[in-house]
Design a protein around this motif. Sequence first.
Motif, short mmCIF file in Angstrom:
data_model
loop_
_atom_site.label_atom_id
_atom_site.label_comp_id
_atom_site.label_asym_id
_atom_site.label_seq_id
_atom_site.Cartn_x
_atom_site.Cartn_y
_atom_site.Cartn_z
N ILE A 211 32.24 35.31 5.09
CA ILE A 211 31.63 34.08 5.59
C ILE A 211 31.16 34.35 7.01
O ILE A 211 31.94 34.85 7.83
CB ILE A 211 32.63 32.90 5.58
N THR A 212 29.91 34.06 7.29
CA THR A 212 29.40 34.22 8.65
C THR A 212 29.04 32.85 9.24
O THR A 212 28.63 31.95 8.51
CB THR A 212 28.14 35.12 8.68
N THR A 213 29.21 32.73 10.55
CA THR A 213 28.84 31.50 11.26
C THR A 213 27.73 31.81 12.26
O THR A 213 27.65 32.93 12.79
CB THR A 213 30.04 30.89 11.98
N LEU A 214 26.90 30.82 12.53
CA LEU A 214 25.76 31.01 13.41
C LEU A 214 26.16 31.31 14.85
O LEU A 214 25.51 32.08 15.55
CB LEU A 214 24.87 29.76 13.39
N GLY A 215 27.25 30.71 15.29
CA GLY A 215 27.60 30.75 16.70
C GLY A 215 27.03 29.55 17.44
O GLY A 215 26.16 28.83 16.92
N SER A 216 27.51 29.31 18.64
CA SER A 216 27.06 28.15 19.42
C SER A 216 27.27 28.44 20.90
O SER A 216 27.64 29.55 21.29
CB SER A 216 27.84 26.90 19.01
N ASP A 217 27.04 27.42 21.71
CA ASP A 217 27.22 27.59 23.16
C ASP A 217 28.68 27.85 23.53
O ASP A 217 28.97 28.46 24.56
CB ASP A 217 26.73 26.34 23.90
N ILE A 218 29.59 27.38 22.68
CA ILE A 218 31.01 27.53 23.01
C ILE A 218 31.74 28.51 22.09
O ILE A 218 32.93 28.74 22.25
CB ILE A 218 31.72 26.16 22.94
N ALA A 219 31.03 29.09 21.12
CA ALA A 219 31.67 30.02 20.18
C ALA A 219 30.70 31.12 19.79
O ALA A 219 29.50 30.89 19.67
CB ALA A 219 32.14 29.28 18.92
N THR A 220 31.22 32.33 19.63
CA THR A 220 30.39 33.45 19.19
C THR A 220 30.12 33.35 17.69
O THR A 220 30.83 32.67 16.96
CB THR A 220 31.10 34.78 19.47
N GLY A 221 29.08 34.04 17.25
CA GLY A 221 28.87 34.16 15.83
C GLY A 221 29.99 34.99 15.23
O GLY A 221 30.29 36.09 15.72
N SER A 222 30.63 34.50 14.18
CA SER A 222 31.85 35.14 13.68
C SER A 222 31.70 35.55 12.21
O SER A 222 30.93 34.95 11.45
CB SER A 222 33.05 34.20 13.81
#
Length: 469
Positions: A211-222
Amino acid sequence: MPKELPGFYYDEEKNRYFPYKGPIPGSSRKPPPIRPSSDPKQQADDLCQTFKIRPGLLHAREFCGNVIYSFKKKLSFQAEYQKRHASQPTIWKYKRTKKMANISLEHVVADVILPHGLEERDILLSCGAHGLVCVFQTANFRQEINSADMYEADRVRPLNLDQTPRQTELLRELGSSFGSTSYLTSDISCLAMLGKSSLTTDGTMSKRFLITTLGSDIATGSVYLLDLSEPLDFSSPILVGSVLHGIAGFKQTLWTADSDPRGTHAAIGTSKGVVLLNIETGASTWAFDCKSDVFSLQLNQSGNSMLCGLRNGKIVTVDTRQRQMKKSARSSSVISMPSSVCCLTSLEHWDQYFLASSMDGSMKLYDRRLTHRGAVQSYEGNVNSHTRIQLGVDPAEKVVMSGGEDCNMRMWNIKSGELLLRDRFMDSIPSAVCWSTSREKEKTRSYWEEHGMGAWVGSYEGIFYMDWL
């Protein structure tokens, strides 16, 4: 009076029996032609609907034999029957599943711990809005579900059948337990099976997923690993670390992922190129640098090369063994599509072929060996402008399905490119689709022969199921 014989009729004038399978003596072999519509899309629909009911198709067979006619063309009775069957699915909508599956869907068979021992159960994994991850157990007529938390299914197509609604069971939360209230740190971009092209040592399909996540201003793409290979005990809470845990994080936006056949390494498509990731150690190396986002990618069955679908509309073939060389040397071939490439799907039975779709609605079939000659087949009629929509291919690789921004679900014959189904049964974009996985892959049959095998469809509106009875 002559006796009635099954499959035969008696002609009094000729005083003999004739079989129904051939043309009736004295009758015209060719029925009156039907004037086609001037609209190409309507022509495709009319061709699929030429014999709208099966008695009419059987009647045409009695008069014309195994070869029937439509629009001055010769058609196979068996092929027309199969196409008509494909155009008449039964469709179910599951209550209370809004926003649970608009990103991605995967089907897997996993072992479940029950009071009487281990039992294989069908599991549906879904990824939805705002990082939502759900694990469902799906029921069928031979399987009884004991949980009190049931998701009842309403039939939306057709409405005149006397059938018992199907049901799915939500097992538990992904957190302290399985459920629908667990959210990852940012929006999910991809759910991909590890080692999807190979069987495990016990002959079953892989039960591990990325599972991949896009990432955001407060979290890295994981990058997360969801592991369902161990028996699942749904009678007690299951901690996140036992089935779902993070294995890597990147500062780039993560769009997509795929793995090699063994499931030991993964390719991660990012906003700056492709990273090769060791699943066991978490170590990573850059395999492809580019200035365009990698929206989709597919590793080949050897894992030595990959297809990268880019935001700029290019499909680039990259040799993963030469990742330390310059980008110009690594890219062996380039295909141009009209707009951003939103989905790539390799075919396992035809290992040199792959399907590609772009955000202008284009869908094409390519041969890796002949990319310089362009597409082998095109699939007309899909509607898209900016949405990343999954393609779904049935296990026998006979048909491909895709949703559109006009909220229609469409299905085409992969070889001929013929449109078999166009139906709008929801008011949102059918953006995710997957077919039920065969438990014995080598015994997979085509979709119109395999009763009980169907396709899962996900949208912002909820989860739907299509099957062909």
